[in-house]
Design an enzyme around this catalytic site. Structure first.
Site, PDB file in Angstrom:
ATOM      1  N   ARG A 109       0.794  -1.231   0.000  1.00 21.90           N
ATOM      2  CA  ARG A 109       0.000   0.000   0.000  1.00 21.90           C
ATOM      3  C   ARG A 109       0.831   1.289   0.000  1.00 21.90           C
ATOM      4  O   ARG A 109       0.301   2.378  -0.159  1.00 21.90           O
ATOM      5  CB  ARG A 109      -0.966  -0.013   1.192  1.00 21.90           C
ATOM      6  N   GLN A 116      13.521 -14.460   5.114  1.00 22.86           N
ATOM      7  CA  GLN A 116      12.304 -15.276   5.023  1.00 22.86           C
ATOM      8  C   GLN A 116      11.921 -15.263   3.546  1.00 22.86           C
ATOM      9  O   GLN A 116      11.404 -14.264   3.044  1.00 22.86           O
ATOM     10  CB  GLN A 116      11.191 -14.653   5.881  1.00 22.86           C
ATOM     11  N   ASP A 143       7.736  -1.902  10.902  1.00 26.15           N
ATOM     12  CA  ASP A 143       6.851  -0.823  10.457  1.00 26.15           C
ATOM     13  C   ASP A 143       6.042  -0.234  11.614  1.00 26.15           C
ATOM     14  O   ASP A 143       5.036   0.429  11.403  1.00 26.15           O
ATOM     15  CB  ASP A 143       5.928  -1.311   9.326  1.00 26.15           C
ATOM     16  N   ARG A 147      40.367  49.372 -14.267  1.00 26.73           N
ATOM     17  CA  ARG A 147      39.294  50.208 -14.788  1.00 26.73           C
ATOM     18  C   ARG A 147      39.745  50.938 -16.054  1.00 26.73           C
ATOM     19  O   ARG A 147      40.827  51.518 -16.078  1.00 26.73           O
ATOM     20  CB  ARG A 147      38.968  51.235 -13.707  1.00 26.73           C
ATOM     21  N   LYS A 179      30.919  28.506  -1.227  1.00 26.59           N
ATOM     22  CA  LYS A 179      31.155  27.067  -1.376  1.00 26.59           C
ATOM     23  C   LYS A 179      32.635  26.815  -1.169  1.00 26.59           C
ATOM     24  O   LYS A 179      33.459  27.556  -1.707  1.00 26.59           O
ATOM     25  CB  LYS A 179      30.746  26.611  -2.779  1.00 26.59           C
TER      26      LYS A 179
HETATM   27  C1  UD1 Z   1      -0.625  -8.576  12.840  1.00 25.54           C
HETATM   28  C2  UD1 Z   1      -1.218  -9.479  13.928  1.00 25.54           C
HETATM   29  C3  UD1 Z   1      -2.459  -8.782  14.517  1.00 25.54           C
HETATM   30  C4  UD1 Z   1      -2.089  -7.418  15.052  1.00 25.54           C
HETATM   31  C5  UD1 Z   1      -1.410  -6.605  13.961  1.00 25.54           C
HETATM   32  C6  UD1 Z   1      -0.858  -5.338  14.592  1.00 25.54           C
HETATM   33  C7  UD1 Z   1      -0.729 -11.753  13.269  1.00 25.54           C
HETATM   34  C8  UD1 Z   1      -1.266 -12.969  12.649  1.00 25.54           C
HETATM   35  N1  UD1 Z   1      -1.580 -10.722  13.360  1.00 25.54           N
HETATM   36  O1  UD1 Z   1      -1.602  -8.520  11.820  1.00 25.54           O
HETATM   37  O2  UD1 Z   1      -2.971  -9.563  15.559  1.00 25.54           O
HETATM   38  O3  UD1 Z   1      -3.247  -6.765  15.514  1.00 25.54           O
HETATM   39  O4  UD1 Z   1      -0.298  -7.320  13.387  1.00 25.54           O
HETATM   40  O5  UD1 Z   1      -0.420  -4.464  13.603  1.00 25.54           O
HETATM   41  O6  UD1 Z   1       0.406 -11.723  13.691  1.00 25.54           O
HETATM   42  N2  UD1 Z   1       5.676 -10.107   8.347  1.00 25.54           N
HETATM   43  C9  UD1 Z   1       6.795 -10.830   8.008  1.00 25.54           C
HETATM   44  N3  UD1 Z   1       6.634 -12.032   7.378  1.00 25.54           N
HETATM   45  C10 UD1 Z   1       5.424 -12.541   7.100  1.00 25.54           C
HETATM   46  C11 UD1 Z   1       4.285 -11.800   7.462  1.00 25.54           C
HETATM   47  C12 UD1 Z   1       4.443 -10.583   8.081  1.00 25.54           C
HETATM   48  O7  UD1 Z   1       7.919 -10.399   8.232  1.00 25.54           O
HETATM   49  O8  UD1 Z   1       5.370 -13.652   6.550  1.00 25.54           O
HETATM   50  C13 UD1 Z   1       5.854  -8.813   9.001  1.00 25.54           C
HETATM   51  C14 UD1 Z   1       5.303  -7.676   8.170  1.00 25.54           C
HETATM   52  O9  UD1 Z   1       6.329  -7.121   7.373  1.00 25.54           O
HETATM   53  C15 UD1 Z   1       4.829  -6.697   9.220  1.00 25.54           C
HETATM   54  C16 UD1 Z   1       4.453  -7.575  10.410  1.00 25.54           C
HETATM   55  O10 UD1 Z   1       5.105  -8.820  10.195  1.00 25.54           O
HETATM   56  O11 UD1 Z   1       5.865  -5.829   9.639  1.00 25.54           O
HETATM   57  C17 UD1 Z   1       2.960  -7.761  10.566  1.00 25.54           C
HETATM   58  O12 UD1 Z   1       2.458  -8.448   9.446  1.00 25.54           O
HETATM   59  P1  UD1 Z   1       1.040  -8.099   8.819  1.00 25.54           P
HETATM   60  O13 UD1 Z   1       0.800  -9.011   7.676  1.00 25.54           O
HETATM   61  O14 UD1 Z   1       0.939  -6.643   8.592  1.00 25.54           O
HETATM   62  O15 UD1 Z   1       0.093  -8.540  10.019  1.00 25.54           O
HETATM   63  P2  UD1 Z   1      -1.339  -7.989  10.318  1.00 25.54           P
HETATM   64  O16 UD1 Z   1      -2.313  -8.673   9.457  1.00 25.54           O
HETATM   65  O17 UD1 Z   1      -1.359  -6.518  10.325  1.00 25.54           O
HETATM   66 CA    CA Z   2      -0.044  -4.811   9.550  1.00 31.04          CA
END
Ligand code: UD1
Ligand code: CA
Length: 455
Positions: free
Chosen positions: A14, A73, A102, A438, A349
């Site tokens: 996004r 990962q 983030d 001059r 500069k």
């Molecule tokens: C997650 C939580 C949710 C919480 C929310 C808070 C889970 C299943 N859910 O949801 O309960 O309320 O965060 O913001 O944990 N990431 C990885 N690898 C992956 C997936 C995600 O590194 O395979 C990282 C993403 O980059 C991100 C963070 O984990 O920084 C959260 O992942 P995201 O998919 O945004 O989780 P949410 O659905 O927001």
């Molecule tokens: Ca999230």
């Protein structure tokens, strides 16, 4: 021992950007850097960063940090899967603290509180109660108020969707327990992902009590998924920085119109007018005033120096009691000695301006060194570039350069020399000599100006 795991593998779709999300800046620094800084302040620990999208770019950006363990990962199969990648790297018997690349503004104070909730039989979970909990995992409690599980929005029942206490994602767990629970996760859920949040129910099953802590400030746990959220946290962080500066004794004429994108250290009684931007690393002495609309980047500014409105200062050093502007541009490599003055519409500069010397109006001084008490008249230019190479201008002490002089470099003007206004100087000038180029003035008597022809 503390193992800190920062999840940063997500794509950040996004943001609609080629830059990996965690490298987008807040207050001039990548959001991941904020998280790393907060983590490092927790003291003795090991830092693991889980990367996926833009992994190499992230690694390069943080190559100066020696103690980061980057773990890739390859496929993003969920937060539980992400933490699983770190299991082989965890120290025996450590506590694992899980953070998000983030969620940049998490504070060390809140994390310390969360960590103190972890014992052999407890797990620490950071939650927050929101008016609008939509999108987040909900904290499910039993009738006696104990946490029993986290349910993701997409898996929640109508009743569970009404829960306002949400999972921030940040938790602290004994790593032997993580080693046990994570391999047991399944992806049998609405998103087909391995949810880290499912370990909460496993903990309860194993009679581990889930202790929740609330973040001190809501913004500490706010995540960034899009540019609006980035802008919102940027403003919040600017207010935080402004508040800290005011606590430290700096006058900000309007803290809402102040931006610091980097580090800013100030002495006492510094006054900063509106719409100034500080970038990079800036150090400002005491009794310094900075007028409105200035941009200051990587500068050192001495005591009692005054920067008037609308100046740009970059990679420059200003000693004490200098006066700059309004409308001055100090480009990289400018060094002003004590009491030097740079006036309006002057560009410098790679220029050393000696003690008490003045360049007050409409000049360009580049690749130059000026001694003490030099007076450079209006419109003077160092002609430092021959179209191919840059050349140096060297001016001694007590030199007077008349207005509208062109100094054709390489050129040396020795101490005490005087240059007549309007000269083009391309030969070196010895000590105490008057140099001028001059051409003699002609006065023609009885001159008739042309008159307009009748139509
Ligand atoms: C997650 C939580 C949710 C919480 C929310 C808070 C889970 C299943 N859910 O949801 O309960 O309320 O965060 O913001 O944990 N990431 C990885 N690898 C992956 C997936 C995600 O590194 O395979 C990282 C993403 O980059 C991100 C963070 O984990 O920084 C959260 O992942 P995201 O998919 O945004 O989780 P949410 O659905 O927001
Ligand atoms: Ca999230």
């Amino acid at each position: 021992m503390l193992d800190i795991i920062i999840l940063a593998a997500g794509k950040g779709t996004r943001m609609k950007s080629d830059l990996p999300k965690v490298l987008h800046p807040i207050a001039g620094k990548p959001m991941l850097e904020h998280v790393i800084t907060a983590a490092q302040q927790l003291g003795d620990s090991r830092l693991h960063v889980v990367t996926g999208h833009g992994a190499d770019y992230i690694k390069t950006t943080f190559s100066a940090y020696e103690d980061l363990n980057f773990i890739q990962q390859k496929q993003q199969l969920g937060t539980g899967h992400a933490v699983q990648q770190v299991l082989p790297s965890l120290s025996k018997g450590s506590i694992a603290l899980i953070l998000y690349g983030d969620v940049p503004l998490i504070s060390t104070t809140t994390l310390t509180r969360l960590l103190s909730a972890v014992t052999e039989n407890t797990l620490g979970l950071l939650t927050v109660t929101l008016n609008n909990p939509s999108g987040y995992g909900r904290i499910v409690r039993n009738s006696s108020g104990s946490v029993t599980s986290i349910v993701e929005q997409k898996d929640a029942s109508q009743e569970q969707l009404n829960i306002q206490e949400i999972n921030t994602g940040i938790m602290a767990v004994n790593s032997p327990q993580l080693q046990k629970w994570l391999p047991a996760l399944s992806n049998n859920n609405a998103q087909g992902e391995y949810y880290l949040t499912d370990i909460i129910a496993m903990a309860v099953e194993d009679e581990i009590t889930v202790v929740t802590e609330e973040a001190e400030n809501e913004w500490e746990v706010m995540g960034i998924n899009n540019r609006q959220q980035q802008a919102e946290l940027e403003r919040i962080q600017q207010q935080n920085i402004a508040n800290q500066l005011m606590v430290d004794g700096v006058t900000l004429l309007d803290p809402l119109r102040f931006d610091c994108r980097g580090e800013l250290r100030c002495g006492s009684d510094v006054v900063i007018d509106v719409n100034c931007i500080f970038e990079g690393n800036n150090t400002i002495g005491s009794n310094v005033t900075i007028g409105p609309n200035c941009i200051v980047k990587n500068a050192v500014i001495g005591d009692n120096t005054e920067i008037k409105a609308n100046c740009m200062i970059e990679d420059s050093q200003l000693a004490n009691a200098c006066v700059i502007g309004p409308f001055a541009r100090l480009r990289p490599g400018t060094e002003l000695e004590e009491g030097a003055k740079i006036g309006n519409f002057v560009e410098t500069k790679k220029a050393l301006i000696g003690k008490g010397s003045k360049v007050n109006h409409l000049s360009y001084i580049g690749d130059a060194s000026l001694g003490q008490n030099v007076n450079v008249g209006a419109g003077t230019i160092t002609c430092n570039y021959d179209g191919v190479n840059k050349h140096q201008t060297t001016i001694g002490d007590n030199v007077f350069v008349g207005s509208n002089t062109a100094l054709v470099a390489p050129i040396t003007v020795e101490d005490g020399a005087t240059i007549g206004a309007g000269s083009t100087i391309n030969k070196n000038v010895k000590e105490d000599v008057l140099a001028l180029t001059r051409s003699p003035q002609k006065n023609i008597n009885g001159w008739q100006r042309p008159v307009k022809k009748e139509q």
